[in-house]
Design a protein around this motif. Structure first.
Motif: not given
Length: 100
Positions: A69-80
């Motif tokens: 979850y933290e990995d996906v959250h970090r990736g989505l935050r970077d994309a935004l």
């Protein structure tokens, strides 16, 4: 008519009530189980890959979910964040050449 209760014989799979699952020694209710949550493609390959990564948590014990979850959250935050990034200053316009 007799008031006595007949002796119950051994329960076999055929006599197990339908609402009671048969005992399976290999069944572990605490074992990881897929959530089978469908993920709809967004059309953004980077975001879609991150959403698919959530499926990795299906095969992990609960304590392993946090890392995914933290990995996906970090990736989505970077994309935004990348969407909010402004391009650098505009390039200066070329000077027109004047004939002499």
């Amino acid at each position: 008519m007799s008031d006595s209760v007949p002796e119950a014989g051994p329960r076999t799979e055929a006599t197990v009530p339908q609402d009671e699952p048969a005992h399976d020694p290999a069944y572990d209710p605490a074992a990881p189980a897929p959530l089978d949550v469908s993920r709809t493609a967004t059309g953004h390959p980077e975001v879609d890959a991150l959403l698919e990564r959530l499926g990795d948590a299906d095969h992990l014990a609960t304590d392993g979910h946090v890392e995914v979850y933290e990995d996906v959250h970090r990736g989505l935050r970077d994309a935004l964040t990348a969407l909010d990034a402004r391009p650098g200053p505009p390039a200066p316009a070329p000077h027109p050449t004047t004939p002499q």
